[in-house]
Scaffold this motif. Sequence first.
Motif, PDB file in Angstrom:
ATOM      1  N   VAL A   1      28.886  57.150  74.053  1.00  0.00           N
ATOM      2  CA  VAL A   1      29.026  58.373  74.846  1.00  0.00           C
ATOM      3  C   VAL A   1      29.427  59.524  73.930  1.00  0.00           C
ATOM      4  O   VAL A   1      28.882  60.632  74.010  1.00  0.00           O
ATOM      5  N   GLY A   2      30.352  59.259  73.017  1.00  0.00           N
ATOM      6  CA  GLY A   2      30.827  60.288  72.095  1.00  0.00           C
ATOM      7  C   GLY A   2      29.749  60.847  71.188  1.00  0.00           C
ATOM      8  O   GLY A   2      29.791  62.023  70.815  1.00  0.00           O
ATOM      9  N   GLU A   3      28.763  60.020  70.848  1.00  0.00           N
ATOM     10  CA  GLU A   3      27.673  60.490  69.989  1.00  0.00           C
ATOM     11  C   GLU A   3      26.878  61.609  70.642  1.00  0.00           C
ATOM     12  O   GLU A   3      26.235  62.406  69.960  1.00  0.00           O
ATOM     13  N   TRP A   4      26.898  61.687  71.958  1.00  0.00           N
ATOM     14  CA  TRP A   4      26.212  62.754  72.687  1.00  0.00           C
ATOM     15  C   TRP A   4      27.016  64.059  72.683  1.00  0.00           C
ATOM     16  O   TRP A   4      26.465  65.123  72.957  1.00  0.00           O
ATOM     17  N   LEU A   5      28.295  63.977  72.392  1.00  0.00           N
ATOM     18  CA  LEU A   5      29.192  65.099  72.649  1.00  0.00           C
ATOM     19  C   LEU A   5      29.590  65.912  71.428  1.00  0.00           C
ATOM     20  O   LEU A   5      29.668  67.137  71.496  1.00  0.00           O
TER      21      LEU A   5
ATOM     22  N   CYS B   1      29.778  62.453  86.516  1.00  0.00           N
ATOM     23  CA  CYS B   1      30.608  63.587  86.134  1.00  0.00           C
ATOM     24  C   CYS B   1      30.786  64.500  87.335  1.00  0.00           C
ATOM     25  O   CYS B   1      29.811  64.853  88.000  1.00  0.00           O
ATOM     26  N   ASP B   2      32.010  64.870  87.596  1.00  0.00           N
ATOM     27  CA  ASP B   2      32.336  65.730  88.726  1.00  0.00           C
ATOM     28  C   ASP B   2      32.279  67.185  88.279  1.00  0.00           C
ATOM     29  O   ASP B   2      33.020  67.580  87.376  1.00  0.00           O
ATOM     30  N   GLY B   3      31.401  67.946  88.875  1.00  0.00           N
ATOM     31  CA  GLY B   3      31.297  69.361  88.547  1.00  0.00           C
ATOM     32  C   GLY B   3      30.840  69.645  87.132  1.00  0.00           C
ATOM     33  O   GLY B   3      31.210  70.667  86.555  1.00  0.00           O
ATOM     34  N   GLY B   4      30.058  68.742  86.549  1.00  0.00           N
ATOM     35  CA  GLY B   4      29.551  68.968  85.199  1.00  0.00           C
ATOM     36  C   GLY B   4      30.608  68.776  84.121  1.00  0.00           C
ATOM     37  O   GLY B   4      30.442  69.257  83.003  1.00  0.00           O
ATOM     38  N   GLN B   5      31.709  68.088  84.455  1.00  0.00           N
ATOM     39  CA  GLN B   5      32.762  67.868  83.476  1.00  0.00           C
ATOM     40  C   GLN B   5      32.989  66.372  83.259  1.00  0.00           C
ATOM     41  O   GLN B   5      32.987  65.591  84.203  1.00  0.00           O
ATOM     42  N   LEU B   6      33.181  66.021  82.021  1.00  0.00           N
ATOM     43  CA  LEU B   6      33.400  64.641  81.618  1.00  0.00           C
ATOM     44  C   LEU B   6      34.806  64.530  81.028  1.00  0.00           C
ATOM     45  O   LEU B   6      35.210  65.369  80.223  1.00  0.00           O
ATOM     46  N   VAL B   7      35.532  63.491  81.426  1.00  0.00           N
ATOM     47  CA  VAL B   7      36.884  63.265  80.913  1.00  0.00           C
ATOM     48  C   VAL B   7      36.899  61.955  80.127  1.00  0.00           C
ATOM     49  O   VAL B   7      36.516  60.911  80.654  1.00  0.00           O
ATOM     50  N   LEU B   8      37.321  62.047  78.872  1.00  0.00           N
ATOM     51  CA  LEU B   8      37.502  60.870  78.035  1.00  0.00           C
ATOM     52  C   LEU B   8      38.990  60.714  77.750  1.00  0.00           C
ATOM     53  O   LEU B   8      39.680  61.708  77.522  1.00  0.00           O
ATOM     54  N   LYS B   9      39.465  59.474  77.751  1.00  0.00           N
ATOM     55  CA  LYS B   9      40.866  59.211  77.424  1.00  0.00           C
ATOM     56  C   LYS B   9      40.943  57.938  76.598  1.00  0.00           C
ATOM     57  O   LYS B   9      40.219  56.980  76.863  1.00  0.00           O
ATOM     58  N   ARG B  10      41.829  57.983  75.629  1.00  0.00           N
ATOM     59  CA  ARG B  10      42.044  56.808  74.794  1.00  0.00           C
ATOM     60  C   ARG B  10      43.523  56.688  74.506  1.00  0.00           C
ATOM     61  O   ARG B  10      44.190  57.684  74.218  1.00  0.00           O
TER      62      ARG B  10
END
Length: 146
Positions: A123-127, A89-98
């Motif tokens: 991954v989504g279960e963490w978010l 993750c860059d700068g503490g940010q996560l990007v998800l795309k579907r």
Amino acid sequence: MLITLRIKNLALVDDLVLDLEPGFNAITGETGAGKSILIGALNLILGERADRDLIRSGADNCSVEALFDIAALGEPFEMLLDEFGLDECDGGQLVLKRSFTRSGTNRQFVNGSPTALAILKQVGEWLVDIHGPHDHQSLLHPAKQL
């Protein structure tokens, strides 16, 4: 924390960007205002099954993107990404795309890396943890009690 949700060609939505602020955010509206579309988009980005009937009339594809601040998740989450061979993750940010199409193509990405739907779901279960009116009934199942 969810920072931004972008929805393209989902149900009645042509192109929507929802920016959320730190702290408590409430989304309200009358029946039919589109609250369920937002929840449906979140479910899609978290790895739930995609129904091609959700693609907006006249469009050939649908996509949902989400930006999360994952700084509070720390090292265990970074280890999960590493375990799946996903980019950091860059700068503490996560990007998800579907995205998915009427013809059946279904693609998902974590930080720009293509991934399997099962990995996106883990991954989504963490978010995000979404609770609906009857979700408390899951507590009746011994596997969910812990």
